[in-house]
Write an enzyme that holds these catalytic residues in place. Structure first.
Site, mmCIF file in Angstrom:
data_model
loop_
_atom_site.group_PDB
_atom_site.id
_atom_site.type_symbol
_atom_site.label_atom_id
_atom_site.label_comp_id
_atom_site.label_asym_id
_atom_site.label_seq_id
_atom_site.Cartn_x
_atom_site.Cartn_y
_atom_site.Cartn_z
ATOM 1 N N LYS A 150 20.186 -94.693 75.660
ATOM 2 C CA LYS A 150 21.449 -94.008 75.398
ATOM 3 C C LYS A 150 22.508 -94.960 74.851
ATOM 4 O O LYS A 150 23.382 -94.556 74.075
ATOM 5 C CB LYS A 150 21.939 -93.318 76.672
ATOM 6 C CG LYS A 150 21.093 -92.103 77.055
ATOM 7 C CD LYS A 150 21.087 -91.054 75.937
ATOM 8 C CE LYS A 150 20.445 -89.752 76.360
ATOM 9 N NZ LYS A 150 20.506 -88.711 75.316
ATOM 10 N N ASP B 11 9.672 -80.887 67.075
ATOM 11 C CA ASP B 11 9.409 -82.072 67.869
ATOM 12 C C ASP B 11 10.032 -83.236 67.109
ATOM 13 O O ASP B 11 9.523 -83.656 66.069
ATOM 14 C CB ASP B 11 7.902 -82.286 68.033
ATOM 15 C CG ASP B 11 7.568 -83.529 68.848
ATOM 16 O OD1 ASP B 11 8.484 -84.318 69.154
ATOM 17 O OD2 ASP B 11 6.380 -83.718 69.163
ATOM 18 N N SER C 25 25.261 -90.743 77.083
ATOM 19 C CA SER C 25 25.456 -90.660 78.530
ATOM 20 C C SER C 25 26.444 -91.731 78.960
ATOM 21 O O SER C 25 26.596 -92.762 78.279
ATOM 22 C CB SER C 25 24.118 -90.885 79.241
ATOM 23 O OG SER C 25 24.308 -91.086 80.623
ATOM 24 N N TYR D 297 16.244 -95.339 80.250
ATOM 25 C CA TYR D 297 17.186 -94.301 79.834
ATOM 26 C C TYR D 297 18.527 -94.920 79.439
ATOM 27 O O TYR D 297 19.106 -94.577 78.403
ATOM 28 C CB TYR D 297 17.373 -93.295 80.964
ATOM 29 C CG TYR D 297 18.262 -92.131 80.618
ATOM 30 C CD1 TYR D 297 17.745 -91.019 79.944
ATOM 31 C CD2 TYR D 297 19.612 -92.129 80.967
ATOM 32 C CE1 TYR D 297 18.566 -89.947 79.629
ATOM 33 C CE2 TYR D 297 20.436 -91.058 80.643
ATOM 34 C CZ TYR D 297 19.903 -89.968 79.977
ATOM 35 O OH TYR D 297 20.715 -88.907 79.656
ATOM 36 N N VAL E 124 25.531 -83.985 85.033
ATOM 37 C CA VAL E 124 25.368 -82.526 84.995
ATOM 38 C C VAL E 124 24.194 -82.085 85.869
ATOM 39 O O VAL E 124 23.151 -82.744 85.915
ATOM 40 C CB VAL E 124 25.150 -82.071 83.535
ATOM 41 C CG1 VAL E 124 24.752 -80.614 83.467
ATOM 42 C CG2 VAL E 124 26.423 -82.306 82.725
ATOM 43 N N ARG E 125 24.371 -80.937 86.533
ATOM 44 C CA ARG E 125 23.284 -80.356 87.336
ATOM 45 C C ARG E 125 22.216 -79.794 86.406
ATOM 46 O O ARG E 125 22.372 -78.716 85.821
ATOM 47 C CB ARG E 125 23.827 -79.255 88.257
ATOM 48 C CG ARG E 125 24.708 -79.776 89.380
ATOM 49 C CD ARG E 125 25.064 -78.696 90.386
ATOM 50 N NE ARG E 125 25.879 -77.641 89.801
ATOM 51 C CZ ARG E 125 27.212 -77.690 89.675
ATOM 52 N NH1 ARG E 125 27.872 -78.773 90.062
ATOM 53 N NH2 ARG E 125 27.868 -76.667 89.161
ATOM 54 N N ASN F 187 20.555 -83.154 70.968
ATOM 55 C CA ASN F 187 20.563 -83.120 72.423
ATOM 56 C C ASN F 187 19.226 -83.528 73.037
ATOM 57 O O ASN F 187 19.187 -83.992 74.176
ATOM 58 C CB ASN F 187 20.938 -81.707 72.900
ATOM 59 C CG ASN F 187 20.667 -81.500 74.372
ATOM 60 O OD1 ASN F 187 21.389 -81.996 75.229
ATOM 61 N ND2 ASN F 187 19.592 -80.766 74.666
ATOM 62 N N VAL G 109 19.271 -97.972 78.352
ATOM 63 C CA VAL G 109 19.207 -98.703 77.082
ATOM 64 C C VAL G 109 19.045 -97.731 75.914
ATOM 65 O O VAL G 109 19.648 -97.912 74.850
ATOM 66 C CB VAL G 109 18.072 -99.743 77.106
ATOM 67 C CG1 VAL G 109 17.921 -100.410 75.740
ATOM 68 C CG2 VAL G 109 18.341 -100.803 78.175
#
Length: 304
Positions: free
Chosen positions: A227, A83, A161, A223, A258-259, A110, A225
């Site tokens: 990234k 974690d 991203s 998200y 991405v899916r 990741n 900000v």
């Protein structure tokens, strides 16, 4: 027998899972086996049951590829409980890896949180937990593992991203601060904390932070900000390593839309396509990677 040691955080699904699988497949095609015949990949997850299930699934998927050690190939995949938001968890995992393997050759950060993509309304609580994983957790993982990353020759690859581009910030002042060549770690942390505090105070729009996310929808602000901060951190870290003469390649990746659980079923890229650039940076001998701190997409450096 010597081994290349790779760690992939948040690898129980999506791009992380695809990175693990493709590292195993592509390793035998790289030049590494000429000098280091074995690759050990740590597939990590904070959820033990999900992580172990993913390990079993990936192992089955790779059986006919003949890339795993059990089938005569060079790769071994191990599960690691991790974690990244918990320093005790990171240190415990670090001790395990260090005791068994010594050094780490490749760290692929990741693990990320994107509850806004699942429809959670924008709020201070969303900002706090998104930054806790995506920025502070990634930084925590990197800094705690840094002493055992191989020097020279190690690689740190952070996933960001396309939503983390500087253009996401309406404020020119904020864009200049995040992209400054003189930005320090303390200043970056203050910027990230300022975003949190401005959201809590209800003044984030006036202070120049984003008020809309992807496709101008009123979501993914946290998200975006988080990234963006990952890109700034990677570039800051790269400057630090270059200044100190530490020969570890350090890069940040936009894997594309991405899916996945986060990207949704309408995204144009498969998870394997999203994994291409992180895997490329992990295994390539391309001289381009020697210029640290670059932002990559489709296996090429791009403008931030």
């Amino acid at each position: 027998m010597s081994s290349v040691i790779a760690i992939v955080t948040g690898a129980n699904k999506g791009i992380g899972r695809a990175i693990v699988r493709n590292l195993a497949v592509e390793y035998s095609k790289s030049i590494y086996p000429q000098t280091t015949p074995k690759l050990v990949i740590y597939l990590t997850s904070r959820d033990v049951s999900r992580g172990m299930a993913t390990l079993a699934e990936v192992t089955r998927e790779l059986e006919d590829k003949k890339v795993l050690e059990a089938e005569g190939g060079p790769a071994e995949i191990r599960f690691g409980e991790l974690d990244i938001t918990d320093s005790t968890s990171v240190n415990n995992f670090k001790k395990t890896v260090q005791n068994v393997c010594g050094e780490v050759d490749i760290l692929i950060n990741n693990a990320a949180l994107g509850t806004e993509f699942q429809g959670e309304p924008f709020s201070y609580e969303v900002v706090e937990k998104t930054l806790k994983t995506n920025y502070f957790g990634l930084k925590n993982m990197t800094e705690l593992f840094f002493p055992i990353i191989k020097n020279p020759g190690g690689r740190i690859i952070n996933l960001s991203s396309g939503l983390g581009r500087l253009a996401a910030l309406p404020s020119k002042s904020l864009r200049n601060q995040f992209s400054s060549q003189d930005l320090t770690q303390e200043q970056l942390d203050r910027l990230v904390n300022k975003f949190q505090n401005d959201v809590r105070a209800g003044v984030y729009a006036e202070e120049g932070w984003p008020t809309s996310g992807m496709n101008k929808a009123p979501w993914t602000i946290a998200y975006n900000v988080s990234k963006l901060a990952v890109v700034a951190y990677t570039k800051l870290l790269a400057r630090r390593l270059d200044k100190e003469g530490i020969m570890i390649n350090t890069h940040v990746v936009d894997p594309g839309w991405v899916r996945s659980d986060m990207g949704g079923e309408n995204a144009p890229l498969s998870v394997d396509q999203g994994a291409e650039t992180p895997v490329y940076l992990a295994l390539t001998q391309d001289k381009a990677i020697e210029i640290n701190g670059q932002f990559w997409n489709k296996k090429k450096p791009i403008a931030w």
